[in-house]
Design a protein around this motif. Structure first.
Motif, short mmCIF file in Angstrom:
data_model
loop_
_atom_site.label_atom_id
_atom_site.label_comp_id
_atom_site.label_asym_id
_atom_site.label_seq_id
_atom_site.Cartn_x
_atom_site.Cartn_y
_atom_site.Cartn_z
N ALA A 144 0.34 -1.02 0.19
CA ALA A 144 -0.22 0.18 -0.25
C ALA A 144 0.91 1.01 0.16
N LEU A 145 -0.18 2.59 -0.36
CA LEU A 145 0.80 3.49 -0.48
C LEU A 145 1.14 4.21 1.00
N GLY A 146 1.99 5.58 0.38
CA GLY A 146 2.92 5.81 1.93
C GLY A 146 2.04 6.75 2.40
N ALA A 147 1.62 7.53 3.51
CA ALA A 147 1.58 8.10 3.58
C ALA A 147 1.75 9.81 3.13
N ASP A 148 2.80 9.45 2.63
CA ASP A 148 2.81 11.49 2.08
C ASP A 148 2.87 10.83 0.32
N HIS A 149 2.49 10.12 0.06
CA HIS A 149 2.55 9.50 -1.81
C HIS A 149 2.84 10.47 -1.87
N VAL A 150 3.64 11.17 -3.76
CA VAL A 150 3.25 12.17 -4.39
C VAL A 150 2.86 12.15 -5.51
N LEU A 151 1.61 11.17 -5.70
CA LEU A 151 0.49 10.72 -7.46
C LEU A 151 1.17 11.66 -8.14
N GLY A 152 0.95 10.58 -9.19
CA GLY A 152 1.78 11.15 -11.26
C GLY A 152 0.45 11.64 -11.56
N VAL A 153 0.24 11.55 -12.73
CA VAL A 153 -0.74 12.34 -13.52
C VAL A 153 -1.56 11.11 -13.39
N GLY A 154 -3.36 11.17 -12.91
CA GLY A 154 -4.20 10.55 -13.35
C GLY A 154 -5.28 10.70 -13.24
#
Length: 512
Positions: A144-154
């Motif tokens: 699972a993703l981390g809380a500070d995940h930086v998302l790309g283009v979705g």
């Protein structure tokens, strides 16, 4: 997370260009079926197809980069040296793009530290392609993703970017910039852009992406909501804010890219309030958001109250019940049904909604404008069924709708009747009748562009629309139809003219 070394970024840009690391090239590395699986977060099919070329040393530079940064799989140092001849494997490591894979001792395998992929689009300025870096997704991470995940283009990113009005601005704001994609879009027309975020990691990614793509008119500021731009006003504001409604309990994870830290839909309400204070007269803001529905309380009516004092056009594209909403966002973070936490978090989400009486959550987009003078004239809050796509040019359609509203909203019916209008070129008509009957029982006007609306009309309105070729006035056409149908001219005008206003706003009819 990548560093901001100017020389290394310049070398990376040169290598990505030489490798032809583009959307079309990457798409052509695997079959359509494998690409479809990849969009569903399954990489095995694409991996198998690339592996065959890799095993015999025939993987292209773009293939090596896609293997590493798109599929999230390790490559050897020599492979990366060949794919990035100016930057090299050492430069990629120094830039924070890759590192030695410690799970493979005594090897020179490098694993990716970022997701880096091409991104293509077309706007009012024409076709453009960039490279966008973000944090590795769950496919590459394996968890699972981390809380500070930086998302790309979705999907949300492309929805908002397609909506952005093609307008010039002296100063623009991207509130909650994330990886920087919206700020980069706005920077194509604005002289200067300020991009803010509460996440320092997100701002570093956004700065890296702007530099990698040679965009130099964006300033990055750290802070929550409008705090970094206190006292400033903007001609254009865009925002894909962290609008997801998450239970405020310690156990349920909060992701910086989607959770604003407020209860319910308060975050969107605060953004709208801030927009009112930070738009210059005539300035336009566009954002995505969620809003809650309570028993007997319509969510769009709540948004209407938030937007008082502004011209507002709010489109709700989706409405989810409380269980479906919880399922959507638990899965979004990488937690799946069957994982130990899933049912527990699901229950906490439903407990939160039940405690506050939330039955449904609406999703959509808001276009808000500060009146240039006087009182607001536009208050449109509507549900438009989603087609599941983000049609190209929708921003131009929104701009045309606002211009059409400005042109006709102040006209009396008598003045409206003097207009000469044309049918938009994307409009078609469907007629259905019982077998053997000439008279249609259903007449539907369909819009090929814009929001792809379908509108059932009666024969009188169908006849009016069909006659709109810019030659006759609306009044002349209406009176001719009244004579044909043998009805009162004044009564028919009173029936048709309000509907003509709607057709002008929605783009079925255009000013000649």
């Amino acid at each position: 997370m990548p560093t901001l070394d100017a020389d290394l970024i310049t070398a990376l840009r040169a290598d990505l260009t030489t490798a032809d690391f583009t959307v079309d090239t990457v798409r052509g590395l695997w079959s359509e079926a494998a690409g479809g699986a990849l969009t569903r977060s399954h990489r095995v099919a694409a991996q198998r197809e690339l592996a065959a070329a890799r095993e015999v040393g025939e993987l292209t530079a773009a293939g090596t980069l896609a293997w590493l940064f798109v599929l999230g799989l390790p490559v050897t140092g020599s492979e990366l040296d060949a794919a990035l001849p100016e930057l090299g494997a050492d430069g990629a490591a120094a830039l924070g793009l890759a590192e030695l894979d410690e799970t493979q001792p005594a090897s020179d395998l490098l694993r990716p530290l970022v997701d880096l992929r091409p991104y293509a689009f077309t706007d009012a300025r024409g076709a453009q392609e960039w490279w966008i870096a973000s944090d590795l997704g769950e496919l590459a991470l394996g968890h699972a993703l981390g809380a500070d995940h930086v998302l790309g283009v979705g999907g949300a990113s492309t929805t908002l970017s397609s909506l952005i009005l093609p307008r010039e601005a002296e100063l623009a704001l991207d509130l909650g910039t994330g990886c920087g994609i919206q700020a980069m879009h706005v920077a194509r027309r604005a002289r200067r852009v300020i991009a803010t975020d509460i996440s320092a990691r997100a701002l570093e990614y956004a700065d890296f992406n702007a530099r990698l793509n040679g965009i130099g008119n964006i300033e990055f500021r750290l802070g929550s909501l409008f705090e970094p731009v206190a006292g400033e006003r903007f001609g254009q504001i865009v925002s894909n804010p962290p609008f997801v409604i998450t239970p405020r309990v310690a156990e349920v994870p909060e992701y910086e890219y989607r959770d604003g830290g407020f209860t319910g839909d308060e975050l969107v309400q605060r953004v709208v309030a801030g927009i009112r204070e930070h738009l210059e007269p005539g300035g336009v803001a566009q954002l995505l958001g969620n809003w809650e529905y309570y028993a007997g309380v319509d969510g769009l009516d709540r948004v209407r109250s938030w937007a008082e004092g502004l011209d507002a056009w709010v489109v709700e594209r989706e409405l989810q019940d409380a269980p479906r909403y919880a399922e959507t966002w638990i899965r979004d973070g990488g937690t799946r049904s069957g994982d130990p936490e899933y049912d527990r978090w699901y229950a906490q989400w439903l407990d939160d909604f039940a405690a506050r009486g939330v039955e449904y959550v609406g999703f959509g987009y808001l276009t808000l404008r500060a009146p240039a003078g006087g009182e607001p004239t536009l208050a449109r809050f509507e549900q438009v069924e989603s087609s599941g796509t983000n049609p190209a040019g929708i921003g131009a359609h929104v701009a045309q709708a606002l211009a059409a509203h400005d042109a006709v909203s102040g006209l009396t019916d008598a003045a409206l009747a003097e207009l000469r209008l044309k049918v938009a070129r994307d409009v078609t008509e469907e007629r259905h009748s019982w077998p053997g009957d000439e008279a249609p029982i259903v007449i539907t006007l369909r819009q090929g562009a814009g929001f792809g609306r379908a509108l059932q009309v009666d024969p009188a309105l169908s006849g009016l629309v069909g006659a709109c070729d810019g030659e006759l006035t609306i009044g002349q056409i209406s009176d001719a139809i009244a004579a044909l149908f043998e009805v009162d001219e004044a009564e028919l005008r009173a029936d048709l003219l309000p509907r003509v206003r709607e057709l002008v706003f929605t783009g079925f009819l255009e000013l000649a």
